[in-house]
Motif scaffolding. Sequence first.
Motif, short mmCIF file in Angstrom:
data_model
loop_
_atom_site.label_atom_id
_atom_site.label_comp_id
_atom_site.label_asym_id
_atom_site.label_seq_id
_atom_site.Cartn_x
_atom_site.Cartn_y
_atom_site.Cartn_z
N ILE A 128 0.83 -1.21 0.00
CA ILE A 128 0.00 0.00 0.00
C ILE A 128 0.86 1.25 0.00
O ILE A 128 0.62 2.20 -0.78
N PHE A 129 1.87 1.26 0.84
CA PHE A 129 2.70 2.46 0.93
C PHE A 129 3.71 2.55 -0.22
O PHE A 129 3.99 3.64 -0.71
N ASP A 130 4.22 1.42 -0.67
CA ASP A 130 5.15 1.44 -1.81
C ASP A 130 4.47 1.95 -3.08
O ASP A 130 5.07 2.66 -3.88
N ARG A 131 3.20 1.58 -3.26
CA ARG A 131 2.46 1.97 -4.45
C ARG A 131 1.73 3.30 -4.30
O ARG A 131 1.06 3.76 -5.25
N GLY A 132 1.80 3.89 -3.12
CA GLY A 132 1.11 5.16 -2.89
C GLY A 132 -0.39 5.04 -2.90
O GLY A 132 -1.09 5.98 -3.30
N GLU A 133 -0.91 3.91 -2.45
CA GLU A 133 -2.36 3.68 -2.47
C GLU A 133 -3.10 4.42 -1.36
O GLU A 133 -4.31 4.65 -1.47
N ALA A 134 -2.42 4.74 -0.29
CA ALA A 134 -3.10 5.37 0.84
C ALA A 134 -2.11 6.19 1.66
O ALA A 134 -0.89 6.00 1.57
N ASP A 135 -2.67 7.09 2.47
CA ASP A 135 -1.86 7.90 3.38
C ASP A 135 -1.76 7.27 4.76
O ASP A 135 -0.91 7.64 5.56
#
Length: 380
Positions: A128-135
């Motif tokens: 999620i964080f590697d792909r920038g899916e959420a804050d």
Amino acid sequence: MKKFARPVSVPFHTTISAALAVFIALPLYCTSAAAADASADQQPNVVGQAKQLPRVIVLATGGTISGTADARSAIGYNSGERTGQQLIKDVPGIEKFATISAEQISNIGSQDMNDKVWFQLAKRINEIFDRGEADGVVITHGTDTMEETAFFLKNVIHSTKPVVLVGSMRPGGVTSADGPNNLLEAVEVAASPQSQGRGVMVVMNDTIHDPRWITKTNTTSVQTFLSPNAGPIGYVDPASIRFVSPVLSARRAPYTLPVDGQLPRVEIVFAHSNMDATQIDHAIADKAKGIVIAGVGDGDVSNAAMLAMQRAAKMGVVVVRSSRVGSGFVNRNVEVDDDKSGFVASLDLNPEKARLLTQLLIANGITSPAQVQAAFSATY
């Protein structure tokens, strides 16, 4: 005699002309001023509309927060009955804090939490964080092993973006269910700019805790989670967030998860009066790579158990002294000569967290007492 200035005479037509000019200009001025005021009033709304809400992904694992009441007793319930999406729909106003989506990782009582679910959570959060899916990420979880999951994730997630674990002590459908408000506040914390850089946290009962310090202290109270040795790191209500500890500037590199998807076998042995060596010898026979002693007082055991611990350490088993007491530190070389015996003192970590850290250390090839002790001594 004092002389007064004679009034200046103004022609009548001049006065009328000036008055007409003001009368004509006044509507134009009012319109212009009103437009300016409206523009000023609307400016924050324009910025707010242009700026998207933070994105939060809810990863649901089950637990009491997703449970439903059962008529078998006044406090009976069944864990893992409802999905994460259903939980979100039950919280009015939660959409004001973030754009929220939900994913179902599992739907179990946290007494059944296991390595498989832990690895799934860790993998998905890193994605999620590697792909920038959420804050930020929120994990709905049962309270029985919540502190262990939080501590595990704290040691394997490589991002410092907020990951907030949340649960409840009362299931949905009962009087004073605490799940909806806890979930609202968890999303609020995960979406807040104040939470950036803080990594994994636990939010329960208007309080924010660090995974290293938090522990469950009561079987049924909504105020079950405390951080006895350090206190909470912050407080939250639906209107505000107040952190009372700073964001740590330095962060230890996370541990690597084993490729086979399983953590090494590490047993917890509970100390008690009239204790013999049986449990420790069984752990050795079962090929445990580590043994954590939930000792009496500051991590002490009977003489028979102490001799068994020393035998285990000589065989290369990582032996950690923790305590069954609910608070306080287990320090090195006080009643026990840890240096001579090759033991590790758990310091502030309770037996369940000491077991987890020992598993991660062994999985990463860290097994010497000195190296293990250094890892236990690291505060972050």
